[in-house]
Design a protein around this motif. Structure first.
Motif, PDB file in Angstrom:
ATOM      1  N   ALA A 110      -3.841   8.516   8.017  1.00 57.02           N
ATOM      2  CA  ALA A 110      -3.111   7.366   7.194  1.00 57.02           C
ATOM      3  C   ALA A 110      -1.731   7.445   7.247  1.00 57.02           C
ATOM      4  N   ALA A 111      -1.063   6.214   7.746  1.00 57.22           N
ATOM      5  CA  ALA A 111       0.434   6.627   8.169  1.00 57.22           C
ATOM      6  C   ALA A 111       1.223   6.773   6.761  1.00 57.22           C
ATOM      7  N   CYS A 112       0.873   5.941   5.561  1.00 57.52           N
ATOM      8  CA  CYS A 112       1.764   6.110   4.462  1.00 57.52           C
ATOM      9  C   CYS A 112       1.612   7.443   3.894  1.00 57.52           C
ATOM     10  N   ILE A 113       0.437   8.086   3.932  1.00 61.29           N
ATOM     11  CA  ILE A 113       0.414   9.457   3.503  1.00 61.29           C
ATOM     12  C   ILE A 113       1.070  10.404   4.505  1.00 61.29           C
ATOM     13  N   ALA A 114       0.653  10.237   5.631  1.00 67.94           N
ATOM     14  CA  ALA A 114       1.615  11.063   6.407  1.00 67.94           C
ATOM     15  C   ALA A 114       3.287  10.822   6.240  1.00 67.94           C
ATOM     16  N   ALA A 115       3.505   9.789   5.963  1.00 69.65           N
ATOM     17  CA  ALA A 115       4.956   9.466   5.774  1.00 69.65           C
ATOM     18  C   ALA A 115       5.343  10.250   4.430  1.00 69.65           C
ATOM     19  N   ALA A 116       4.591  10.179   3.313  1.00 67.94           N
ATOM     20  CA  ALA A 116       4.950  10.928   2.244  1.00 67.94           C
ATOM     21  C   ALA A 116       4.663  12.309   2.249  1.00 67.94           C
ATOM     22  N   ILE A 143       0.936  -0.986   0.018  1.00 67.47           N
ATOM     23  CA  ILE A 143      -0.081  -0.045  -0.194  1.00 67.47           C
ATOM     24  C   ILE A 143       0.872   1.331   0.090  1.00 67.47           C
ATOM     25  N   ALA A 144       0.675   1.963  -0.945  1.00 69.39           N
ATOM     26  CA  ALA A 144       1.312   3.406  -1.141  1.00 69.39           C
ATOM     27  C   ALA A 144       0.535   4.623  -0.574  1.00 69.39           C
ATOM     28  N   GLY A 145       1.225   5.355   0.147  1.00 69.98           N
ATOM     29  CA  GLY A 145       0.618   6.552   0.394  1.00 69.98           C
ATOM     30  C   GLY A 145       1.283   7.900  -0.581  1.00 69.98           C
ATOM     31  N   VAL A 146       0.538   8.759  -0.730  1.00 67.34           N
ATOM     32  CA  VAL A 146       1.057   9.694  -1.755  1.00 67.34           C
ATOM     33  C   VAL A 146       0.634  11.159  -1.289  1.00 67.34           C
ATOM     34  N   ASP A 147       1.504  12.074  -1.404  1.00 69.64           N
ATOM     35  CA  ASP A 147       1.223  13.602  -0.800  1.00 69.64           C
ATOM     36  C   ASP A 147       2.052  14.710  -1.412  1.00 69.64           C
ATOM     37  N   GLU A 148       1.695  15.936  -1.395  1.00 66.27           N
ATOM     38  CA  GLU A 148       2.520  16.862  -1.920  1.00 66.27           C
ATOM     39  C   GLU A 148       2.625  18.167  -0.914  1.00 66.27           C
ATOM     40  N   ALA A 149       3.816  18.775  -1.254  1.00 70.58           N
ATOM     41  CA  ALA A 149       4.114  20.100  -0.411  1.00 70.58           C
ATOM     42  C   ALA A 149       4.447  21.353  -1.479  1.00 70.58           C
ATOM     43  N   GLY A 150       3.938  22.381  -1.078  1.00 70.96           N
ATOM     44  CA  GLY A 150       4.048  23.453  -1.865  1.00 70.96           C
ATOM     45  C   GLY A 150       3.108  23.923  -2.665  1.00 70.96           C
ATOM     46  N   ARG A 151       1.981  23.389  -2.671  1.00 71.62           N
ATOM     47  CA  ARG A 151       0.671  23.727  -3.755  1.00 71.62           C
ATOM     48  C   ARG A 151       0.419  25.234  -3.436  1.00 71.62           C
ATOM     49  N   GLY A 152       0.101  25.659  -2.255  1.00 70.69           N
ATOM     50  CA  GLY A 152      -0.235  27.051  -1.913  1.00 70.69           C
ATOM     51  C   GLY A 152       0.965  28.004  -1.908  1.00 70.69           C
ATOM     52  N   ALA A 153       2.236  27.583  -2.059  1.00 71.13           N
ATOM     53  CA  ALA A 153       3.223  28.764  -2.173  1.00 71.13           C
ATOM     54  C   ALA A 153       3.078  29.430  -3.611  1.00 71.13           C
ATOM     55  N   CYS A 154       3.466  30.643  -3.661  1.00 69.41           N
ATOM     56  CA  CYS A 154       3.574  31.393  -4.866  1.00 69.41           C
ATOM     57  C   CYS A 154       5.042  31.512  -5.456  1.00 69.41           C
ATOM     58  N   ALA A 155       5.850  30.800  -4.644  1.00 68.82           N
ATOM     59  CA  ALA A 155       7.234  30.827  -5.317  1.00 68.82           C
ATOM     60  C   ALA A 155       7.861  29.238  -4.974  1.00 68.82           C
ATOM     61  N   GLY A 156       8.911  28.749  -5.837  1.00 72.33           N
ATOM     62  CA  GLY A 156       9.442  27.601  -5.543  1.00 72.33           C
ATOM     63  C   GLY A 156       8.743  26.519  -6.230  1.00 72.33           C
ATOM     64  N   PRO A 157       9.370  25.223  -6.157  1.00 74.57           N
ATOM     65  CA  PRO A 157       8.728  24.077  -6.883  1.00 74.57           C
ATOM     66  C   PRO A 157       7.569  23.487  -6.000  1.00 74.57           C
ATOM     67  N   LEU A 158       6.824  22.710  -6.719  1.00 73.09           N
ATOM     68  CA  LEU A 158       5.749  21.719  -6.220  1.00 73.09           C
ATOM     69  C   LEU A 158       6.601  20.490  -5.889  1.00 73.09           C
ATOM     70  N   VAL A 159       6.603  19.766  -4.947  1.00 74.83           N
ATOM     71  CA  VAL A 159       7.247  18.692  -4.248  1.00 74.83           C
ATOM     72  C   VAL A 159       6.270  17.545  -3.989  1.00 74.83           C
ATOM     73  N   ALA A 160       6.051  16.446  -4.502  1.00 76.16           N
ATOM     74  CA  ALA A 160       5.363  15.136  -4.237  1.00 76.16           C
ATOM     75  C   ALA A 160       6.241  13.926  -3.772  1.00 76.16           C
ATOM     76  N   GLY A 161       5.779  13.238  -2.578  1.00 78.62           N
ATOM     77  CA  GLY A 161       6.201  12.220  -2.243  1.00 78.62           C
ATOM     78  C   GLY A 161       5.431  10.843  -2.318  1.00 78.62           C
TER      79      GLY A 161
END
Length: 233
Positions: free
Chosen positions: A143-149, A24-42
């Motif tokens: 969900a642990a795998c999403i939190a880890a991502a 089972i994989a979890g997936v999530d992103e960081a930086g969607r709400g930022a107006c500068a820099g990259p979007l990163v997904a784990g």
């Protein structure tokens, strides 16, 4: 499949394993709400049993910077597989944030060294993953795998933004990580956008003296790297 409310952060994975769905994989992103820099997904696949219990694991936005670093190290050490994807601000502008977000999540799952049988996503469904999945409301908290991502994505992005600070010191990216704060807004007003800013965002276009474009993104003042906003979901 039923997951009890008191099942804890590992409840979803346990229920899916009982149903014969693994890994089972979890997936999530960081930086969607930022107006500068990259979007990163784990994306992360945690092993079953005690090996997959990550000390201190929680939604990345609820952890201090030091705690996130500790959890990051534990996730990397314990995960059966993990991946991280970086989409730069220019591609975010070209695709639009929602499309870029979906693409980042798909790429993160595709890059896992182990193919999952099931994928848990945070908040909204993601098509095109190649395997069944479930959107979990506030998934990075339950969900642990999403939190880890979420930890993998956020720590990676924060490190990138700190590294970019020396190149663009006028904007203090190491502090706000590209999210809108009063200081970031003031820097935009004084210096205008730099090449790291996302030109689809209304406040960035305003600072550049440009008119908003149809479907332009809106960044909320006070949306900090450690707060949950509509853009982060």
């Amino acid at each position: 499949m039923t997951v009890r409310r008191d099942a804890g952060i590992y409840g979803y994975e346990r229920a899916l394993r009982r149903a014969g769905l693994e890994p089972i994989a979890g997936v999530d992103e960081a930086g969607r709400g930022a107006c500068a820099g990259p979007l990163v997904a784990g994306a992360v696949i945690l092993p079953p049993g005690k090996a997959g219990i990550v000390p201190g694991l929680a939604d990345s936005k609820l952890l201090t910077e030091a705690a996130r670093e500790r959890v990051y190290a534990q996730v990397v050490r314990r995960a059966l597989a993990w991946s991280v994807v970086v989409i730069d601000n220019e591609e975010c502008d070209r695709l639009g944030m929602h499309v870029a977000n979906l693409e980042a999540l798909r790429r993160a799952v595709a890059r896992l060294g182990t193919r999952p049988s099931y994928v848990l996503t945070d908040g909204f469904p993601v098509d095109g993953l190649g395997v069944p999945g479930l959107a979990v409301w506030k998934g990075d908290r339950v969900a642990a795998c999403i939190a880890a991502a979420s930890v993998i994505a956020k720590v990676t992005r924060d490190r990138l933004m700190v590294g970019l600070h020396d190149e663009w010191p006028d904007y203090d990216f190491r502090t706000h990580k590209g999210y809108i704060t009063a200081d970031h807004e003031a820097a935009l007003a004084q210096h205008g956008p730099c090449p790291l800013h996302r030109m689809r965002f209304v406040n960035v276009r305003r600072a550049a003296g440009l008119e908003p474009v149809p479907g332009a993104e809106v960044a909320s003042l006070g949306s900090t790297p450690d707060s949950t906003t509509e853009e982060d979901r």
